[in-house]
Design a protein around this motif. Structure first.
Motif, short mmCIF file in Angstrom:
data_model
loop_
_atom_site.label_atom_id
_atom_site.label_comp_id
_atom_site.label_asym_id
_atom_site.label_seq_id
_atom_site.Cartn_x
_atom_site.Cartn_y
_atom_site.Cartn_z
N LEU A 175 5.60 89.20 23.40
CA LEU A 175 6.85 88.35 23.43
C LEU A 175 7.85 89.38 22.39
O LEU A 175 7.30 89.89 21.63
CB LEU A 175 7.05 86.96 22.90
CG LEU A 175 6.00 86.13 23.82
CD1 LEU A 175 5.89 84.77 23.38
CD2 LEU A 175 6.74 86.05 25.29
N PRO A 176 9.16 89.06 22.57
CA PRO A 176 9.99 89.79 21.59
C PRO A 176 10.05 89.26 20.14
O PRO A 176 9.54 87.87 20.05
CB PRO A 176 11.49 89.53 22.25
CG PRO A 176 11.18 88.37 23.18
CD PRO A 176 9.96 88.34 23.48
N THR A 177 10.31 89.77 19.18
CA THR A 177 10.20 89.35 17.73
C THR A 177 11.55 88.52 17.70
O THR A 177 12.59 88.56 18.14
CB THR A 177 10.76 90.81 16.92
OG1 THR A 177 9.53 91.65 16.87
CG2 THR A 177 10.68 89.94 15.32
N MET A 178 10.83 87.15 16.96
CA MET A 178 11.91 86.23 16.81
C MET A 178 12.30 86.08 15.19
O MET A 178 11.15 86.25 14.42
CB MET A 178 11.27 84.83 17.09
CG MET A 178 10.28 84.93 18.46
SD MET A 178 11.20 84.30 19.73
CE MET A 178 10.12 84.73 21.03
N THR A 179 13.51 86.07 15.06
CA THR A 179 13.96 85.97 13.71
C THR A 179 14.86 84.71 13.25
O THR A 179 15.83 84.68 14.19
CB THR A 179 14.63 87.27 13.23
OG1 THR A 179 13.64 88.37 13.49
CG2 THR A 179 15.04 87.16 11.76
N SER A 180 14.83 84.06 12.03
CA SER A 180 15.57 83.06 11.77
C SER A 180 16.17 83.57 10.27
O SER A 180 15.27 84.03 9.38
CB SER A 180 15.11 81.88 11.74
OG SER A 180 14.81 81.58 12.87
N THR A 181 17.42 83.54 9.99
CA THR A 181 18.11 84.05 8.87
C THR A 181 19.00 82.85 8.31
O THR A 181 19.48 82.15 9.02
CB THR A 181 18.79 85.29 8.91
OG1 THR A 181 18.06 86.28 9.45
CG2 THR A 181 19.47 85.65 7.47
N LEU A 182 18.49 82.57 7.03
CA LEU A 182 19.59 81.39 6.26
C LEU A 182 19.75 82.13 4.69
O LEU A 182 19.12 83.06 4.38
CB LEU A 182 18.58 80.50 5.91
CG LEU A 182 18.18 79.39 7.22
CD1 LEU A 182 17.44 78.24 6.81
CD2 LEU A 182 19.75 78.98 7.84
N SER A 183 20.83 81.35 4.13
CA SER A 183 21.24 81.94 2.75
C SER A 183 20.15 81.40 1.85
O SER A 183 20.08 80.15 1.92
CB SER A 183 22.59 81.75 2.48
OG SER A 183 22.96 81.88 1.25
N GLY A 184 19.99 82.06 0.93
CA GLY A 184 18.86 81.71 -0.31
C GLY A 184 19.75 81.13 -1.35
O GLY A 184 19.16 81.12 -2.43
N GLU A 185 20.41 80.21 -1.33
CA GLU A 185 21.57 79.66 -2.11
C GLU A 185 20.49 78.45 -3.02
O GLU A 185 20.88 78.19 -4.03
CB GLU A 185 22.67 79.17 -1.87
CG GLU A 185 22.55 78.22 -0.57
CD GLU A 185 24.01 77.70 -0.13
OE1 GLU A 185 24.39 77.15 -0.74
OE2 GLU A 185 24.19 78.37 0.94
N SER A 186 19.41 78.07 -2.51
CA SER A 186 18.34 76.86 -3.05
C SER A 186 17.33 77.44 -3.60
O SER A 186 16.34 76.63 -3.67
CB SER A 186 18.34 75.74 -1.95
OG SER A 186 19.69 75.47 -1.68
N LEU A 187 16.98 78.78 -3.57
CA LEU A 187 15.75 79.33 -4.10
C LEU A 187 15.35 78.97 -5.38
O LEU A 187 16.29 78.57 -6.39
CB LEU A 187 15.82 80.96 -4.06
CG LEU A 187 15.96 81.59 -2.76
CD1 LEU A 187 16.58 83.18 -2.92
CD2 LEU A 187 14.62 81.75 -2.11
N SER A 188 14.01 78.48 -5.74
CA SER A 188 13.55 78.02 -6.84
C SER A 188 13.12 79.04 -7.56
O SER A 188 12.83 80.05 -7.22
CB SER A 188 12.54 76.84 -6.62
OG SER A 188 11.51 77.36 -6.04
#
Length: 197
Positions: A184-197
């Motif tokens: 299957l093709p590579t699946m990617t999701s991206t979010l902003s890491g503004e809440s990184l601990s």
């Protein structure tokens, strides 16, 4: 000789097995089409669960400690003497060899936080059990968001991408015709890491 001709003409006119032959051909085609429809549903389900796994992995990754310990402990104040914008840099972390690789910018040893990576992996496996550590890549790409000397969070607020690759799909209908399982093709999701601990 006339008897042989009579038998040959009777055989030529015989139709009692034609219905069974036609049914066998139509039945085979129907079964292959039914398997193909089921396989399309299975393929859609597999792709959807893999996408969901990456979305959930990304959601967990943006509220957890950064897997790249260098990026997590980056001290812009020590580097720049206070104030300023943190330069662009990126780290790609994969479970295949439990390492992070710096793909943009320069810095110290990237490090690797097993706790965060395993938590993300376990979250993804809840949706798609076939996912292994070697299939998952977490990428942190700092794009200028963040402030040197931030006392409440890391100095960097990177974009966090969670990818899954190397998942295979085995089609029952296509195996009848000798088609092997395919990736299957590579699946990617991206979010902003503004809440990184």
């Amino acid at each position: 000789m006339t008897r042989l001709r009579t038998l040959a003409s009777r055989f030529a006119r015989e139709e009692s097995a034609a219905t069974a032959t036609e049914f066998g051909l139509v039945c085979f085609a129907f079964i292959v089409m039914l398997l193909a429809v089921i396989d399309m549903g299975r393929l859609g389900w597999t792709i959807n669960t893999a996408k969901t796994a990456t979305r959930e992995g990304a959601r967990l990754a943006v509220v957890s400690p950064i897997v790249s310990t260098y990026m997590a402990t980056y001290d812009g104040t020590a580097t720049y003497g206070g104030g300023g914008v943190v330069p662009d840099m990126a780290f790609s972390c994969t479970g295949s060899n439990t390492t992070c690789t710096q793909t943009q910018g320069s810095g110290g040893s990237p490090g690797f936080d097993n706790t965060t990576f395993n938590a993300v992996l376990n979250k993804m496996q809840a949706y798609q059990p076939d996912i292994t550590a070697a299939d998952v890549t977490i990428t942190y790409r700092h794009v200028g968001i963040g402030k040197v000397g931030n006392p409440y969070a890391p100095d960097m607020e990177p974009l966090v991408s969670v990818s899954v690759a190397n998942l295979t799909f085995t089609s029952v209908a296509l195996q009848i015709f000798g088609v092997a399982p395919f990736n299957l093709p590579t699946m990617t999701s991206t979010l902003s890491g503004e809440s990184l601990s």
